[in-house]
Design an enzyme around this catalytic site. Structure first.
Site, PDB file in Angstrom:
ATOM      1  N   GLY A 139       0.852  -1.197   0.000  1.00 27.38           N
ATOM      2  CA  GLY A 139       0.000   0.000   0.000  1.00 27.38           C
ATOM      3  C   GLY A 139       0.876   1.231   0.000  1.00 27.38           C
ATOM      4  O   GLY A 139       1.293   1.718  -1.063  1.00 27.38           O
ATOM      5  N   SER A 140       1.216   1.701   1.209  1.00 23.53           N
ATOM      6  CA  SER A 140       2.092   2.875   1.309  1.00 23.53           C
ATOM      7  C   SER A 140       3.442   2.612   0.638  1.00 23.53           C
ATOM      8  O   SER A 140       4.010   3.497   0.004  1.00 23.53           O
ATOM      9  CB  SER A 140       2.312   3.238   2.783  1.00 23.53           C
ATOM     10  OG  SER A 140       1.073   3.520   3.388  1.00 23.53           O
ATOM     11  N   TRP A 164      -8.060  -2.722  -3.722  1.00 22.47           N
ATOM     12  CA  TRP A 164      -8.665  -1.412  -3.434  1.00 22.47           C
ATOM     13  C   TRP A 164      -8.950  -0.602  -4.689  1.00 22.47           C
ATOM     14  O   TRP A 164      -8.852   0.630  -4.647  1.00 22.47           O
ATOM     15  CB  TRP A 164      -7.752  -0.568  -2.530  1.00 22.47           C
ATOM     16  CG  TRP A 164      -7.378  -1.209  -1.243  1.00 22.47           C
ATOM     17  CD1 TRP A 164      -6.144  -1.676  -0.899  1.00 22.47           C
ATOM     18  CD2 TRP A 164      -8.225  -1.465  -0.127  1.00 22.47           C
ATOM     19  NE1 TRP A 164      -6.171  -2.201   0.359  1.00 22.47           N
ATOM     20  CE2 TRP A 164      -7.442  -2.079   0.859  1.00 22.47           C
ATOM     21  CE3 TRP A 164      -9.588  -1.233   0.134  1.00 22.47           C
ATOM     22  CZ2 TRP A 164      -7.952  -2.475   2.091  1.00 22.47           C
ATOM     23  CZ3 TRP A 164     -10.087  -1.621   1.351  1.00 22.47           C
ATOM     24  CH2 TRP A 164      -9.278  -2.233   2.312  1.00 22.47           C
ATOM     25  N   GLU A 370      -4.765   7.690  -2.023  1.00 29.55           N
ATOM     26  CA  GLU A 370      -3.709   8.391  -2.776  1.00 29.55           C
ATOM     27  C   GLU A 370      -2.564   8.861  -1.879  1.00 29.55           C
ATOM     28  O   GLU A 370      -2.075   9.982  -1.990  1.00 29.55           O
ATOM     29  CB  GLU A 370      -4.306   9.518  -3.626  1.00 29.55           C
ATOM     30  CG  GLU A 370      -5.262   8.911  -4.639  1.00 29.55           C
ATOM     31  CD  GLU A 370      -5.606   9.766  -5.827  1.00 29.55           C
ATOM     32  OE1 GLU A 370      -4.840  10.676  -6.168  1.00 29.55           O
ATOM     33  OE2 GLU A 370      -6.649   9.492  -6.424  1.00 29.55           O
ATOM     34  N   THR A 372      -1.606   7.923   2.311  1.00 29.96           N
ATOM     35  CA  THR A 372      -2.218   8.311   3.590  1.00 29.96           C
ATOM     36  C   THR A 372      -1.619   9.651   4.031  1.00 29.96           C
ATOM     37  O   THR A 372      -0.587  10.077   3.509  1.00 29.96           O
ATOM     38  CB  THR A 372      -1.931   7.263   4.686  1.00 29.96           C
ATOM     39  OG1 THR A 372      -0.515   7.276   4.939  1.00 29.96           O
ATOM     40  CG2 THR A 372      -2.374   5.863   4.265  1.00 29.96           C
TER      41      THR A 372
HETATM   42  C1  LIG Z   1     -12.022   3.429  -0.753  1.00 37.08           C
HETATM   43  C2  LIG Z   1     -10.633   3.255  -1.256  1.00 37.08           C
HETATM   44  C3  LIG Z   1     -10.360   3.446  -2.597  1.00 37.08           C
HETATM   45  C4  LIG Z   1      -9.068   3.233  -3.084  1.00 37.08           C
HETATM   46  N1  LIG Z   1      -8.825   3.376  -4.440  1.00 37.08           N
HETATM   47  C5  LIG Z   1      -7.617   3.017  -4.950  1.00 37.08           C
HETATM   48  C6  LIG Z   1      -7.398   2.996  -6.359  1.00 37.08           C
HETATM   49  O1  LIG Z   1      -8.283   3.328  -7.154  1.00 37.08           O
HETATM   50  N2  LIG Z   1      -6.190   2.576  -6.819  1.00 37.08           N
HETATM   51  C7  LIG Z   1      -5.184   2.199  -5.972  1.00 37.08           C
HETATM   52  O2  LIG Z   1      -4.118   1.837  -6.475  1.00 37.08           O
HETATM   53  N3  LIG Z   1      -5.359   2.207  -4.617  1.00 37.08           N
HETATM   54  C8  LIG Z   1      -6.555   2.607  -4.091  1.00 37.08           C
HETATM   55  N4  LIG Z   1      -6.754   2.615  -2.730  1.00 37.08           N
HETATM   56  C9  LIG Z   1      -5.677   2.155  -1.841  1.00 37.08           C
HETATM   57  C10 LIG Z   1      -5.057   3.269  -1.013  1.00 37.08           C
HETATM   58  O3  LIG Z   1      -4.262   4.086  -1.825  1.00 37.08           O
HETATM   59  C11 LIG Z   1      -4.283   2.591   0.115  1.00 37.08           C
HETATM   60  O4  LIG Z   1      -5.244   2.075   1.024  1.00 37.08           O
HETATM   61  C12 LIG Z   1      -3.329   3.527   0.808  1.00 37.08           C
HETATM   62  O5  LIG Z   1      -2.269   3.878  -0.045  1.00 37.08           O
HETATM   63  C13 LIG Z   1      -2.745   2.899   2.083  1.00 37.08           C
HETATM   64  O6  LIG Z   1      -2.276   1.620   1.859  1.00 37.08           O
HETATM   65  P1  LIG Z   1      -2.730   0.420   2.833  1.00 37.08           P
HETATM   66  O7  LIG Z   1      -4.207   0.453   2.940  1.00 37.08           O
HETATM   67  O8  LIG Z   1      -2.100  -0.821   2.344  1.00 37.08           O
HETATM   68  O9  LIG Z   1      -2.163   0.811   4.244  1.00 37.08           O
HETATM   69  P2  LIG Z   1      -0.672   0.572   4.803  1.00 37.08           P
HETATM   70  O10 LIG Z   1       0.327   1.062   3.812  1.00 37.08           O
HETATM   71  O11 LIG Z   1      -0.563  -0.831   5.270  1.00 37.08           O
HETATM   72  O12 LIG Z   1      -0.661   1.550   6.046  1.00 37.08           O
HETATM   73  C14 LIG Z   1      -1.308   1.237   7.286  1.00 37.08           C
HETATM   74  C15 LIG Z   1      -1.026   2.399   8.246  1.00 37.08           C
HETATM   75  O13 LIG Z   1       0.394   2.541   8.431  1.00 37.08           O
HETATM   76  C16 LIG Z   1       0.802   3.863   8.112  1.00 37.08           C
HETATM   77  N5  LIG Z   1       2.137   3.825   7.535  1.00 37.08           N
HETATM   78  C17 LIG Z   1       2.616   3.023   6.565  1.00 37.08           C
HETATM   79  N6  LIG Z   1       3.902   3.296   6.306  1.00 37.08           N
HETATM   80  C18 LIG Z   1       4.258   4.308   7.133  1.00 37.08           C
HETATM   81  C19 LIG Z   1       5.460   5.049   7.365  1.00 37.08           C
HETATM   82  N7  LIG Z   1       6.578   4.818   6.662  1.00 37.08           N
HETATM   83  N8  LIG Z   1       5.450   6.021   8.306  1.00 37.08           N
HETATM   84  C20 LIG Z   1       4.325   6.278   9.023  1.00 37.08           C
HETATM   85  N9  LIG Z   1       3.159   5.608   8.859  1.00 37.08           N
HETATM   86  C21 LIG Z   1       3.131   4.651   7.925  1.00 37.08           C
HETATM   87  C22 LIG Z   1      -0.232   4.370   7.111  1.00 37.08           C
HETATM   88  O14 LIG Z   1      -0.285   5.787   7.076  1.00 37.08           O
HETATM   89  C23 LIG Z   1      -1.495   3.755   7.685  1.00 37.08           C
HETATM   90  O15 LIG Z   1      -1.972   4.555   8.737  1.00 37.08           O
HETATM   91  C24 LIG Z   1      -8.029   2.847  -2.208  1.00 37.08           C
HETATM   92  C25 LIG Z   1      -8.306   2.689  -0.838  1.00 37.08           C
HETATM   93  C26 LIG Z   1      -9.584   2.877  -0.353  1.00 37.08           C
HETATM   94  C27 LIG Z   1      -9.855   2.659   1.106  1.00 37.08           C
END
Ligand SMILES: Cc1cc2nc3c(=O)[nH]c(=O)nc-3n(C[C@H](O)[C@H](O)[C@H](O)COP(=O)(O)OP(=O)(O)OC[C@H]3O[C@@H](n4cnc5c(N)ncnc54)[C@H](O)[C@@H]3O)c2cc1C
Length: 390
Positions: A139-140, A164, A370, A372
């Protein structure tokens, strides 16, 4: 349900044409979007016909070249259109932003032939796009993505799972980031995959807290074959393509957030002037007046921030830091403002009889998508530390 006439924000738009454009958007909002928003969100209904109408009205390709079916509008105007749409229904505003993000790769990095062949129907031919970067385990840390594209003659064969994906399963085209080389950011390439490609399937959409009308689903690529002519940019350039789209996409999310926040403030103001306690409208009490003043200030500060970033982009100047700041500030503002709006409405704010509870649930997702807001802070801090740390 609140049935007050919409209160439009007074906008300073750069041209007469852009003012007419916003009038057109408001007309569509009033006739086709706002009246059905609450009911369709509750039912989880995606308004595909609204996107067809927006495409026919030239509103799905606003910031792109008219040579390829776009609207030739500056980002400053496009973002204010997103704000208007999102104030009525986030599923529509964010959907337009995601569609625009999905077009960005081809418009910015496609060859002349690719742009001529695909862009007109993507920008104004009724098609709907999706952007596929995230995966179940990345994700991130998007550069760790695992979906693979392997060269086979003149084709690429894509295998893996994206997660997602907004418009997953209903999009006509997908901009897909896949690994074609070594681990890390330099081993990623972008592709334009048609929605009906053999081997492509979508899971059942996620059951979300809000934006229930917008399908978000996993996409499975089971040996999806695309010709090399659908590779966007150079091999290994995909991560740069993805990030440049995200800089612009983040501004879209900032504008969506201000739309949601403005809608919540309008509801709160309308309610506070009509509701009486202790023999006076509750809007007379300083405790609420200060809250409303803070809400309005956050909204105007957020709008100014995203417009400043948009104007830098329109002038061809770097805007990545300002885009991250706008995304961070505007989405945090939307969260705070919508929570406060529920408070202003008291017990009624906690019911589905008023839209503020929906707006509060919608605001939450904007702090996540896009990048967090933690990731936005990392981007901003890297810029502050100087170019060598980026
Ligand atoms: C409704 C919805 C629509 C979406 N649409 C799309 C889409 O069209 N296309 C697409 O590609 N993606 C899409 N996404 C995905 C979205 O971009 C990701 O959910 C987001 O980038 C976070 O990734 P993750 O959910 O895996 O969380 P993680 O990356 O696992 O993060 C979990 C938590 O850890 C924190 N974290 C992670 N790394 C760090 C760091 N280095 N320092 C501090 N904090 C950190 C994050 O901020 C978060 O609070 C969508 C998500 C949702 C919920």
């Amino acid at each position: 349900m609140s049935d007050r006439a919409p209160q439009w924000v007074e906008r300073r738009l750069p041209t007469e044409e852009s003012s007419q454009l916003v009038d057109l958007v408001r007309d569509i909002v009033q006739r086709e979007i706002a009246p059905r928003a609450a009911q369709e969100e509750e039912a989880g209904h995606f308004p595909r016909e609204v996107f067809t109408l927006l495409s026919e009205s030239g509103l799905l390709g606003l910031p792109y070249d008219s040579e390829h079916g776009g609207g030739d509008q500056p980002y400053e105007v496009y973002l204010q259109v997103l704000e208007e749409l999102s104030a009525a229904r986030l599923t529509v505003g964010l959907g337009v932003s995601v569609h625009s993000l999905a077009c960005h790769a081809l418009a910015g990095y496609g060859t002349k032939d690719q742009r001529t062949e695909h862009l007109p129907e993507m920008l104004s031919g009724g098609l709907l796009g999706a952007y596929c970067l995230s995966e179940p385990a990345s994700g991130s840390d998007a550069a760790s993505l695992r979906t693979k594209a392997v060269r086979d003659g003149d084709d690429w064969v894509i295998t893996g799972t994206k997660a997602w994906i907004t418009h997953g399963g209903i999009a006509d085209f997908y901009t897909v980031l896949a690994r074609t080389g070594a681990e890390g950011a330099r081993g990623i390439t972008a592709f334009l995959v048609p929605g009906d490609a053999a081997g492509l399937s979508a899971a059942v959409p996620e059951k979300k807290m809000g934006m229930k009308g917008s399908p978000t689903a996993q996409l499975h690529f089971d040996g999806v074959r695309v010709p090399d002519a659908r590779r966007i940019g150079d091999e290994g350039q995909g991560f740069a393509v993805a990030l440049s789209a995200l800089d612009s996409g983040r501004l879209g999310i900032a504008a969506c957030a201000i739309g949601v926040a403005q809608a919540a403030l309008n509801e709160a103001l309308g309610y506070a002037t009509g509701r009486e306690q202790f023999g006076r409208p509750i809007a007379d009490f300083q405790g609420l007046r200060f809250m409303l003043a803070d809400m309005a200030t956050r909204i105007e500060a957020g709008r100014a921030l995203y417009l400043e970033a948009a104007r830098l982009r329109d002038a061809g100047r770097p805007f990545s830091r300002q885009a991250a700041m706008a995304k961070l500030f505007c989405t945090d503002a939307a969260m705070q403002v919508t929570v406060d709006a529920v408070q202003v409405l008291g017990g009624y704010g906690y019911t589905q009889d008023f839209p503020v509870e929906r707006l509060m649930r919608e605001a939450k997702v904007l702090q996540i998508v896009e990048g967090t807001n933690q990731i936005q802070r990392m981007v901003i801090a890297r810029h502050l530390a100087g170019p060598e740390s980026r």
